[in-house]
Each structure stands twice: as C-alpha cells, then as structure tokens.
Design an enzyme around this catalytic site. Sequence first.
Site, PDB file in Angstrom:
ATOM      1  N   GLU A   1      29.954  34.153  37.461  1.00 44.67           N
ATOM      2  CA  GLU A   1      31.026  33.643  36.587  1.00 44.67           C
ATOM      3  C   GLU A   1      31.994  34.767  36.203  1.00 44.67           C
ATOM      4  OE1 GLU A   1      31.382  30.550  36.067  1.00 44.67           O
ATOM      5  OE2 GLU A   1      29.399  29.656  36.367  1.00 44.67           O
TER       6      GLU A   1
ATOM      7  N   ASN B   1      35.915  35.094  37.344  1.00 42.80           N
ATOM      8  CA  ASN B   1      36.995  35.201  36.357  1.00 42.80           C
ATOM      9  C   ASN B   1      37.927  36.369  36.680  1.00 42.80           C
ATOM     10  OD1 ASN B   1      36.344  33.040  34.785  1.00 42.80           O
ATOM     11  ND2 ASN B   1      35.549  34.204  33.058  1.00 42.80           N
TER      12      ASN B   1
ATOM     13  N   ARG C   1      39.098  24.202  38.031  1.00 41.22           N
ATOM     14  CA  ARG C   1      38.126  25.013  37.331  1.00 41.22           C
ATOM     15  C   ARG C   1      37.547  24.171  36.206  1.00 41.22           C
ATOM     16  NH1 ARG C   1      36.337  27.960  40.467  1.00 41.22           N
ATOM     17  NH2 ARG C   1      35.281  28.994  38.768  1.00 41.22           N
TER      18      ARG C   1
END
Lengths: 110, 146
Positions: free
Chosen positions: B48, B52, B106
């Site tokens: 994650e 990002n 997303r």
Amino acid sequence: MNLSMKVINEYLIVSLNGELDHHTSEEIRKKVDQKYFNQNLKNIILDLRGLKFMDSSGIGLVMGRYKNCKEKNGDVAIVSTNPYINRMLNMSGLPKIINIYSSMEEAIID
Amino acid sequence: MLEKNYMKLEFISKSSNESFARVVVAAFASQLDPTIEELSDIKTAVSEAVTNAIIHGYEYGEGMVTVEATLEKDKIEIVVEDMGRGIEDVDKAMEPFYTSKPDLERSGMGFTVMETFMDELKVESKVGQGTKIIMIKKFKSLSDRE
C-alpha cells in the site's frame, strides 16, 4: 499473475491466479472490460481462490467491475476461500453489496 | 534475541517494483520468525505504501522510492519515503474511502489497510518535497513465547 476467462450464458467467469496489486490489476481490468463489453455480457463472477496476495488495489478492481455490471443491470459475485483475501474484502465493506461464495457452483446457482 | 538489524532498498517508481519491495521486506522480517498472518500483514502494508508513492507521490512520473526496515527486539519499523509532490491534507488523505484519484479506480483504503495491519502508523508530508510513511509492527508470536 495469471488470468483465465470463460463465458457461460451471460456470465463472464474470471479466474485469477497469483498476486493482485496495483501493477497487475491494471492489466486485468483492461482484459476483463474488453471481453465484458465486446461480448455484451451482463454478470461477472470473480474467482479469487487462486490468489496468493491482494492489497486494496483488488478492492478497486472489484468495485469498478461492480459499477460496470450495475450499469448493465447485471451483478458481480465473488468466489473466495483464502482467509487473508476474505479479511481484505470484509474490511472494505464489499460483502454488503456483493455476495461472496466458497464454491463456483453456489455462485452460479444463486 | 535478535540483535538490531537494518536494511535499505531504493528503486525507481515503477509499479512492477511493488511486488519486489514487499517480498524483500517480508524476507528480511522473517528473521524474527513471524507467523504467516504477520508476514501477510507486513507485505500488504508495504504494498500500500509503495503504491501510494508511485501513484500519488510521483503521479506515474519517475522518481526514487526508498524502503528502510529496522528489526529490533520483537518489532519491525518500516519507513517508505518518496520525494514527490507531497500530501496537502494528511488527515483527509487518511479518511477511509477518500481518494484523490477516483478515475483510477482506487478504493481509498490504502492508509486504512496500513493502520489496521500494523500497530503504529505515522505520515509525514510536505507539499513539493515528498512523503514519509513510518509503520511499526510488533510480533506477538515472539512475546507470547517468552
């Protein structure tokens, strides 16, 4: 990541094997959408039993397909048995709108 | 008891490096003999954070992503850093289901996943300078055994 697709009636059955992340989900999204729209299908069953890893990109992939199916009055179902994948699905709240089954037979019958 | 150990990994912001980064950190963490569940948590949180950095930090442009991990006693500290555009409103970015890029499908769950799977999460960000994500996980399997 390995993707296989087959069509039964108006169902597009998508089986995913490997690791589903941001990198692999973009390719899968393209291929699934192409088949779904080109063949004018209605429903999608996502078979996640072959996944060894999934992060929140997988949730985005499911939500996007759900949106497409709803626009065509269809539905999405998920087949998943891996506890780590199920934990991610539950965290996202997806089970409130999408049914999750433990076998393909249940998903098709329902 | 394991002595302090440290690693640093640097790679360009290509999405194909997401799996590389999480596998490296998981292999490093395995020195602390974590459970399969704890390893899965670490892999997911790293994935994650790195995603990002690639999508939001560099917005698909090219830049360097740094991943550091420190093992000490029964915990791992992981730092994921980019020198990209930074986050204007960190509190807003951390809200569940918020995404600044809804067109990219997303889910807006990245920070929620990191918070849930790790024991501590800190986000430091400066607009125009980059973002640093610091995550700590305690291995319960070790403390239980003692």
